[in-house]
Design a protein around this motif. Structure first.
Motif, PDB file in Angstrom:
ATOM      1  N   LEU A 210      12.759 -33.226  29.090  1.00 46.16           N
ATOM      2  CA  LEU A 210      11.713 -32.016  29.746  1.00 46.16           C
ATOM      3  C   LEU A 210      11.378 -31.166  28.242  1.00 46.16           C
ATOM      4  O   LEU A 210      12.206 -30.936  28.768  1.00 46.16           O
ATOM      5  N   LEU A 211      10.531 -31.172  27.522  1.00 49.18           N
ATOM      6  CA  LEU A 211      10.222 -30.245  26.439  1.00 49.18           C
ATOM      7  C   LEU A 211       8.796 -28.514  27.649  1.00 49.18           C
ATOM      8  O   LEU A 211       8.519 -28.735  27.967  1.00 49.18           O
ATOM      9  N   LEU A 212       9.518 -27.472  26.765  1.00 47.89           N
ATOM     10  CA  LEU A 212       9.495 -26.068  26.817  1.00 47.89           C
ATOM     11  C   LEU A 212       9.035 -25.398  26.210  1.00 47.89           C
ATOM     12  O   LEU A 212       8.907 -24.903  25.282  1.00 47.89           O
ATOM     13  N   SER A 213       8.296 -26.424  25.446  1.00 47.30           N
ATOM     14  CA  SER A 213       8.343 -26.257  23.488  1.00 47.30           C
ATOM     15  C   SER A 213       7.285 -26.951  23.003  1.00 47.30           C
ATOM     16  O   SER A 213       6.824 -28.287  23.640  1.00 47.30           O
ATOM     17  N   ALA A 214       7.245 -27.070  21.605  1.00 51.19           N
ATOM     18  CA  ALA A 214       6.121 -28.063  20.803  1.00 51.19           C
ATOM     19  C   ALA A 214       7.128 -28.131  20.040  1.00 51.19           C
ATOM     20  O   ALA A 214       7.037 -28.390  18.448  1.00 51.19           O
ATOM     21  N   HIS A 215       8.256 -29.125  20.094  1.00 53.71           N
ATOM     22  CA  HIS A 215       9.123 -30.082  19.432  1.00 53.71           C
ATOM     23  C   HIS A 215       8.575 -30.551  18.383  1.00 53.71           C
ATOM     24  O   HIS A 215       9.763 -31.277  17.494  1.00 53.71           O
ATOM     25  N   LEU A 216       7.450 -31.213  18.362  1.00 52.69           N
ATOM     26  CA  LEU A 216       7.292 -32.892  17.686  1.00 52.69           C
ATOM     27  C   LEU A 216       6.064 -31.756  16.570  1.00 52.69           C
ATOM     28  O   LEU A 216       6.033 -32.892  15.779  1.00 52.69           O
ATOM     29  N   GLU A 217       5.911 -30.178  16.214  1.00 45.11           N
ATOM     30  CA  GLU A 217       5.260 -30.155  15.589  1.00 45.11           C
ATOM     31  C   GLU A 217       5.667 -28.888  15.055  1.00 45.11           C
ATOM     32  O   GLU A 217       5.951 -28.257  13.569  1.00 45.11           O
ATOM     33  N   THR A 218       6.670 -28.084  15.898  1.00 45.31           N
ATOM     34  CA  THR A 218       7.245 -26.575  15.395  1.00 45.31           C
ATOM     35  C   THR A 218       8.274 -26.369  16.397  1.00 45.31           C
ATOM     36  O   THR A 218       8.729 -27.717  16.643  1.00 45.31           O
ATOM     37  N   GLY A 219       8.873 -25.866  16.018  1.00 49.96           N
ATOM     38  CA  GLY A 219       9.972 -25.054  17.114  1.00 49.96           C
ATOM     39  C   GLY A 219      10.705 -25.258  16.489  1.00 49.96           C
ATOM     40  O   GLY A 219      11.540 -24.933  15.577  1.00 49.96           O
ATOM     41  N   HIS A 220      11.722 -24.724  17.398  1.00 53.18           N
ATOM     42  CA  HIS A 220      13.431 -24.623  17.036  1.00 53.18           C
ATOM     43  C   HIS A 220      14.076 -26.651  16.473  1.00 53.18           C
ATOM     44  O   HIS A 220      14.419 -26.753  17.088  1.00 53.18           O
ATOM     45  N   TYR A 221      14.645 -26.339  15.912  1.00 52.73           N
ATOM     46  CA  TYR A 221      15.738 -27.462  14.609  1.00 52.73           C
ATOM     47  C   TYR A 221      14.519 -28.457  14.415  1.00 52.73           C
ATOM     48  O   TYR A 221      14.287 -29.401  15.510  1.00 52.73           O
ATOM     49  N   PHE A 222      12.837 -28.635  14.450  1.00 52.72           N
ATOM     50  CA  PHE A 222      11.919 -28.837  14.361  1.00 52.72           C
ATOM     51  C   PHE A 222      11.861 -30.153  13.791  1.00 52.72           C
ATOM     52  O   PHE A 222      12.078 -31.679  14.397  1.00 52.72           O
ATOM     53  N   ASN A 223      11.849 -30.722  12.175  1.00 53.77           N
ATOM     54  CA  ASN A 223      12.443 -31.806  11.837  1.00 53.77           C
ATOM     55  C   ASN A 223      13.848 -32.830  12.736  1.00 53.77           C
ATOM     56  O   ASN A 223      13.516 -33.524  12.829  1.00 53.77           O
ATOM     57  N   PRO A 224      14.716 -32.266  12.543  1.00 57.05           N
ATOM     58  CA  PRO A 224      16.602 -32.966  12.977  1.00 57.05           C
ATOM     59  C   PRO A 224      16.144 -32.902  14.321  1.00 57.05           C
ATOM     60  O   PRO A 224      16.070 -34.432  14.806  1.00 57.05           O
ATOM     61  N   HIS A 225      15.335 -32.340  15.419  1.00 57.12           N
ATOM     62  CA  HIS A 225      14.786 -32.575  16.821  1.00 57.12           C
ATOM     63  C   HIS A 225      14.203 -33.619  16.931  1.00 57.12           C
ATOM     64  O   HIS A 225      13.943 -34.194  17.720  1.00 57.12           O
ATOM     65  N   ALA A 226      12.116 -33.423  15.808  1.00 56.96           N
ATOM     66  CA  ALA A 226      11.991 -34.487  15.898  1.00 56.96           C
ATOM     67  C   ALA A 226      11.497 -35.672  16.237  1.00 56.96           C
ATOM     68  O   ALA A 226      11.453 -36.586  16.903  1.00 56.96           O
ATOM     69  N   GLN A 227      12.265 -35.946  14.939  1.00 56.19           N
ATOM     70  CA  GLN A 227      12.705 -37.000  14.404  1.00 56.19           C
ATOM     71  C   GLN A 227      13.650 -37.988  15.599  1.00 56.19           C
ATOM     72  O   GLN A 227      13.847 -39.119  15.851  1.00 56.19           O
TER      73      GLN A 227
END
Ligand code: SF4
Length: 920
Positions: A210-227
């Motif tokens: 459950l993301l209250l965020s936009a982690h697949l495009e920006t956000g905190h620790y974006f690239n490490p989390h998005a992958q």
């Protein structure tokens, strides 16, 4: 994929087609590949690949710099395949570091102001002159016990301890960060539960995120989390994204829930209520796991404290606690969520289904987003973690970790103690529970407290542009009696640097040393940022000296600058400061970077042994690989048996527990109760300043959501990247088609957005990707400069007129971006003119009374542009912003607390003054 003491590097990351994506480390010194620019000729290029770390966001992804052996220059940046956090991948901003290095407009030499501050005239000076002048001023402030008059204000730290240690060594409580325009709110919500103020989601085994965020495009620790999110999705993890805006992340989700901004805590508490009800009915997941993990709660929640405080005369049993829990949250119904959040009533049941099906393999993330926009946003984090507490998904595989488990924080062998004074400009008594400094209020605090700063350092920090109420910052910087000298430490021009007295060029990511670590997954690592060309020179056997020898112009790395400045402040060591930066091997000489970072590397668990196995020193290992995977301490650490401290459980055992006063997860926070917030001592919902009930939609009032990033830009730091700015240079106002019709707005037409202290003129983008009643505008563009070649990148900023009429500031665009002559032929190909509008200037400060966080969302009136309005106009009244500050300050419950202190002692304060200063 990772490299560490226990794990040898795996083969480099492969593409799905079995093609190598990155060269293996053993070939980095002598890498050859075809020159793509020479095609169709097959011309081979020879590279030395040097690892470093990206500096464009906080994620600290590993980069590999390809140094062309023929030219000795960096040709490109790609991902470092042995970096445990980023695993060879980057976002667009990583490779774009090359633009920043090669930027023809970057500041290459130390500059000092000529004429009045803010007139835009600077002349080249020498580092020696700057060090002598600034060092003398800092020394005088220390010797004359005016330590409060020295402040270091940082935007992007990019390091984990250096300046905190420096300020402690100087004995100055002067470390000011940007946290309360960024993450103070979510930190507060998490800290009151468990002491740890950051989330570390473990996506590896999660079944539901459950993301209250936009982690697949920006956000905190974006690239490490998005992958990691995408990998988890590939193996079946379900994903829900709560975001008012249709982000790229939301478009990848199984459920996109577009809530009214600020209502998110209500939704989360309605899910909590539904979980409790389903559990009471005996509902389980597919493998028979109950909806609620009672055993986890019985062990780890401070339910006894809650019952003692809130259930006088009750039985005092855990069963009674569950009864009371159901009563506490009975009011958060699915119908209520539908009304409050403006969502369908099925959402609560749907998300509860997902949670129960996950059987504890549930993870989540919240960092900015809802937490950073709203009054009481910290209760969104508290409500989100409540779902983990109910499902027992804390510190478990596929669950949620306190960040400290997953972040390594190596330090030098010797650390100075805290300063002997408490700086009320950082932690004023009105906000005793704030995380962290009230940095965005600095102008108001200086005026309120009738104080001044004699030496004010800004470092990769652009408050005039980034913070709300930037006009008050301009006023403050223009008052010589308020700011004695402003030293801007920056690689590039910024709006704020226009009002500097000294502009000192600092190294970009590949031009400096730092040690960094972030909580990117259930594991821990350190990354090593190093000056690439200096390391290349060292590999060639050259004695490169300090970083000025290999960086462009006279660009210096910050760490070396601070060491040199410290020696100017305390040249003979009599102040006891110099010794912290004195070489152990060469007494009487400043410490070198090899010595400083070599000491730290030796303190990293497992690194000396891993290095020895390769015949290297610990620092040599970091220089070679750019990262090290620290042996992981595992999850569920709260269960570790200890002899003292920690928490005593129902079974009588003593366990490590959590970093709270009770050692348990504090569902009921005695701290909040004792410090005047009894009504907020449990996870709760606070109505936002932009609640829909506070708006009259018929009069054009709307909620403005200004908090989202653009994936390809990052605040101040990406303006000097031509690739990124070609992709993204506009920030239109997102308007729902229904609102466009009601408000008489046309797509691409001009719109006036009026806030409580002014207005701005933007372009309209009509889209169904936003909730009706809400408009949205990204804060990542809208750069401006007052002078043609001073103050900002020409390809990313508008040339403006800035005029004052009494307290009212008007900014009007004279000239947009466009092509210009430089050493780079690409600057003649700049085809874009409009570079967005600077909306943050028109926002008043709205500090949350508990967390201190800027509540970014704005109540605005939206209308078609008036006659005479022009794109990019900004008008703001600083008298009104002062009124707003006073109004929000009146919401606080000032210190002292029940024990006469300024702040609860158990709450973190990054730079902690000595105990005696905590009492008022
Ligand atoms: S996610 Fe951040 S650190 Fe990683 S490559 Fe992108 S900008 Fe750099």
């Amino acid at each position: 994929m990772t490299h560490g003491s226990e794990v040898k590097p795996e083969s480099p990351r492969q593409s799905p087609w079995e093609l190598s994506v990155a060269p293996p480390p053993e070939r980095w010194d002598d890498w050859r590949e075809l020159d793509p620019k020479a095609w169709p000729e097959k011309r081979m290029k020879e590279y030395s690949c040097i690892p470093t770390i990206c500096f464009n966001c906080e994620s600290a992804c590993g980069l590999l710099a390809y140094v062309d052996k023929a030219t000795g220059q960096i040709d490109k940046f790609e991902g470092n395949p042995v970096h445990p956090g980023s695993r060879g991948r980057t976002c667009a901003k990583g490779p774009a570091t090359l633009n920043q290095v090669q930027d023809t407009e970057r500041i290459l030499y130390p500059l000092k102001r000529v004429g009045k501050r803010g007139e835009g005239h600077f002349e080249r000076t020498t580092w020696d002159e700057a060090l002598a002048a600034i060092g003398a001023r800092v020394r005088a402030a220390i010797v004359e016990e005016r330590r409060e008059e020295v402040m270091y204000h940082v935007g992007r730290p990019g390091e984990d301890h250096f300046v905190q240690r420096l300020m402690s060594a100087w004995g100055i409580d002067g470390l000011n960060t940007h946290t309360n325009v960024c993450s103070a709110s979510a930190r507060t919500g998490y800290a009151f539960w468990c002491g740890s103020d950051r989330p570390s989601p473990d996506y590896s085994e999660a079944r539901f995120a459950l993301l209250l965020s936009a982690h697949l495009e920006t956000g905190h620790y974006f690239n490490p989390h998005a992958q990691r999110i995408m990998s988890a999705k590939e193996r079946g993890m379900r994903l829900a994204v709560v975001d008012t805006r249709l982000s790229n992340s939301a478009s990848h989700a199984d459920h996109w829930i577009s809530t009214w901004p600020g209502s998110e805590a209500y939704l989360l508490l309605a899910i909590a209520r539904e979980l409790l009800r389903r559990d009471a009915r005996g509902e389980t997941g597919p493998n028979g796991v109950p909806a609620i993990n009672r055993e986890f709660m019985r062990r780890w929640v401070n339910w006894r404290e809650y019952l003692a405080a809130r259930d006088e005369g009750g039985s005092g049993t855990f069963e009674r606690f569950l009864e009371r829990l159901a009563e506490e949250y009975e009011r958060f119904t699915a119908d209520g969520a539908a009304e409050e959040c403006k969502i369908s009533r099925e959402v609560v049941a749907t998300l509860t289904d997902e949670l129960i099906r996950a059987e504890g393999k549930f993870t989540s993330h919240l960092w900015r987003n809802a937490a950073s926009g709203n009054l009481g946003g910290w209760q969104v984090a508290r409500s989100l973690l409540f779902l983990h507490v109910l499902t027992g998904s804390i510190g478990t595989p596929g669950g949620w970790n306190p960040h400290g488990w997953d972040k390594a924080a190596p330090k030098p062998s010797e650390m100075p103690g805290g300063p002997g004074h408490w700086n009320e400009l950082l932690f004023p008594k009105e906000w005793p529970l704030t995380h962290y400094e009230l940095s965005m209020l600095l102008p108001h605090l200086l005026w309120d407290q009738k104080k001044n700063l004699d030496v004010y350092f800004t470092r990769v920090y652009n408050p005039v542009w980034t913070n709300p109420d930037g006009a008050s910052w301009i006023r403050m910087l223009e008052e010589p009696e308020r700011i004695g000298v402003h030293v801007a430490l920056t690689p590039t021009w910024s709006e704020t640097a226009q009002w500097a007295d000294w502009v000192l060029p600092m190294g970009l990511g590949p031009e400096r040393h730092d040690v960094m670590s972030q909580e990117t997954h259930a594991g821990s690592w350190i990354g090593f940022r190093q000056p690439v060309l200096r390391e290349y020179a060292r590999k060639k056997g050259e004695d490169a000296g300090d970083t000025r020898a290999t960086n462009p112009g006279e660009v210096w790395e910050e760490a070396e600058f601070w060491v040199a400045l410290t020696w100017k402040i305390d040249p003979d060591g009599a102040l006891g400061i110099r010794r912290w930066y004195e070489s152990k091997a060469r007494p009487g000489q400043p410490v070198s970077m090899d010595e400083y970072f070599g000491d730290i590397a030796g303190n990293v668990p497992g690194l000396p042994a891993a290095a020895a196995r390769e015949g290297l020193e610990p620092l040599g290992y970091l220089r070679k690989y750019g990262a090290f995977e620290v042996p992981y301490g595992g999850q569920q650490r709260y269960e570790k048996e200890v002899d003292k401290g920690g928490a005593v459980l129902e079974d009588g055992s003593r366990r490590a527990g959590f970093s709270t006063p009770t050692g348990k997860l504090e569902f009921y926070s005695p701290t909040l109760e004792q410090w005047g917030w009894a009504e907020q001592a449990l996870p709760n919902y606070i109505e936002s300043q932009v609640h829909w009930r506070a708006l009259d939609l018929t009069r054009g009032e709307r909620c403005l959501l200004p908090t989202f990033r653009l994936p390809t830009l990052i605040h101040t730091r990406s303006a000097n990247s031509k690739w990124l700015n070609e992709i993204s240079h506009t920030n239109p106002l997102w308007v729902h088609p229904e609102d466009a019709a009601l408000l008489g707005l046309e797509n691409a037409g001009l719109v006036r957005v009026a806030t409580g202290i002014g207005h701005f003129i933007a372009r309209v983008w009509v889209t169904e990707g936003i909730h009706p009643g809400v408009v949205a505008c990204s804060h990542h563009v809208g750069r401006w400069r007052m002078f043609r070649t001073v103050g900002g990148a020409q390809l990313a900023s508008s040339l403006v007129d800035l005029t004052w009429q009494g307290p009212v500031l008007t900014i009007r665009v004279k000239e947009g971006a466009g092509s210009f002559e430089s050493m780079d032929p690409d600057t003649q190909r700049v085809w874009w003119k409009e570079v967005g509008v600077h909306q943050n200037l028109t926002f008043p400060v709205q500090p949350d009374p508990v967390s201190g966080m800027q509540c970014w969302h704005q109540k605005v009136t939206v209308s078609p542009a008036a006659p005479g309005d022009r794109f990019g106009d900004v008008v703001v009244d600083t008298d009104k912003s002062a009124e707003h500050y006073q109004r929000w300050k009146a919401l606080t419950h000032p210190a002292p607390g029940p024990d006469g202190t300024r702040r609860p002692k158990w709450l973190n304060r990054p730079m902690r003054p000595v105990d005696a200063t905590w009492s008022i």
